[in-house]
Motif scaffolding. Structure first.
Motif, short mmCIF file in Angstrom:
data_model
loop_
_atom_site.label_atom_id
_atom_site.label_comp_id
_atom_site.label_asym_id
_atom_site.label_seq_id
_atom_site.Cartn_x
_atom_site.Cartn_y
_atom_site.Cartn_z
N PHE A 22 0.82 -1.21 0.00
CA PHE A 22 0.00 0.00 0.00
C PHE A 22 0.86 1.26 0.00
N ARG A 26 2.41 0.68 -6.88
CA ARG A 26 1.65 1.50 -7.83
C ARG A 26 0.18 1.20 -7.65
N ARG A 27 -0.67 2.17 -7.97
CA ARG A 27 -2.12 2.02 -7.78
C ARG A 27 -2.85 2.33 -9.06
N ALA A 29 -7.07 2.12 -10.44
CA ALA A 29 -8.40 1.91 -9.87
C ALA A 29 -9.50 2.04 -10.91
N ALA A 34 -9.79 -1.68 -6.93
CA ALA A 34 -8.52 -0.94 -6.96
C ALA A 34 -7.41 -1.98 -6.87
N HIS A 36 -3.32 -2.52 -6.15
CA HIS A 36 -2.04 -2.02 -5.66
C HIS A 36 -1.02 -3.08 -6.05
N TYR A 84 0.44 -8.38 -5.68
CA TYR A 84 -0.78 -7.70 -6.11
C TYR A 84 -1.78 -7.73 -4.98
#
Length: 138
Positions: A22, A26-27, A29, A34, A36, A84
C-alpha cells in the motif's frame, strides 16, 4: 509454476506485506476494484481486501474473493513477478463473477502487469498494396 493450483505461497498474507504494498506500490483503480502492485522477484502473489462496507454479508464477500482468486489463478502464468493487492469497492457486490474477472483483467493490463491480448482471428491483417494507374489498364 506448472501447477494450476493456488498455493499459500502465492498469497500475500502478512500485514507487513500489505502495508509495504500500500505504501510503496503502484495504484490503478476502477469504480469496482482498486489494484495495488509492487513488482518483485519470484512468482506473482495475490492479496485481497474485501471489507464489510463492500457487502455486510460474509457470503457476498466470499463470493467476490472467490471470483477474483479464480481469475488471478488463471492469469498467474502470464503476470509479471510481484505482489498484487486487490481492494474491492461497494460496486463489486452488484457485479457477477465474470464481470469482476473482466474488471481485474482490465486493471492488470492498465498497470502493465499483463500483456495486451492478441487480436481476434487466426490470420494476420491483410495488406493492400497501393494501386498504380498503369496496372489496371487493359
Amino acid at each position: 509454476m506448472t501447477s494450476p493450483r493456488f498455493p499459500r505461497t502465492a498469497r500475500v498474507r502478512a500485514r507487513s506485506d500489505f502495508d509495504r504494498i500500500f505504501q510503496h506500490g503502484r495504484r490503478v483503480a476502477l469504480p469496482v476494484l482498486a489494484l495495488h502492485w509492487q513488482s518483485g522477484e519470484g512468482e506473482p502473489r495475490l492479496g485481497l481486501a474485501v471489507s464489510r462496507k463492500v457487502d455486510p454479508h460474509a457470503v457476498g464477500r466470499n463470493r467476490i474473493k472467490r471470483a477474483l482468486r479464480e481469475t488471478f489463478r488463471h492469469l498467474r502464468k502470464d503476470l509479471a513477478a510481484g505482489d498484487y493487492v486487490i481492494v474491492a469497492r461497494p460496486e463489486a457486490a452488484r457485479r457477477s463473477g465474470a464481470e469482476l474477472g473482466e474488471a481485474l483483467q482490465g486493471l492488470l493490463r492498465r498497470a502493465g502487469a499483463l500483456p495486451a491480448s492478441a487480436p481476434a482471428g487466426t490470420m494476420p491483417a491483410a495488406r493492400i498494396p497501393p494501386s498504380t494507374p498503369d496496372a489496371c489498364s487493359g
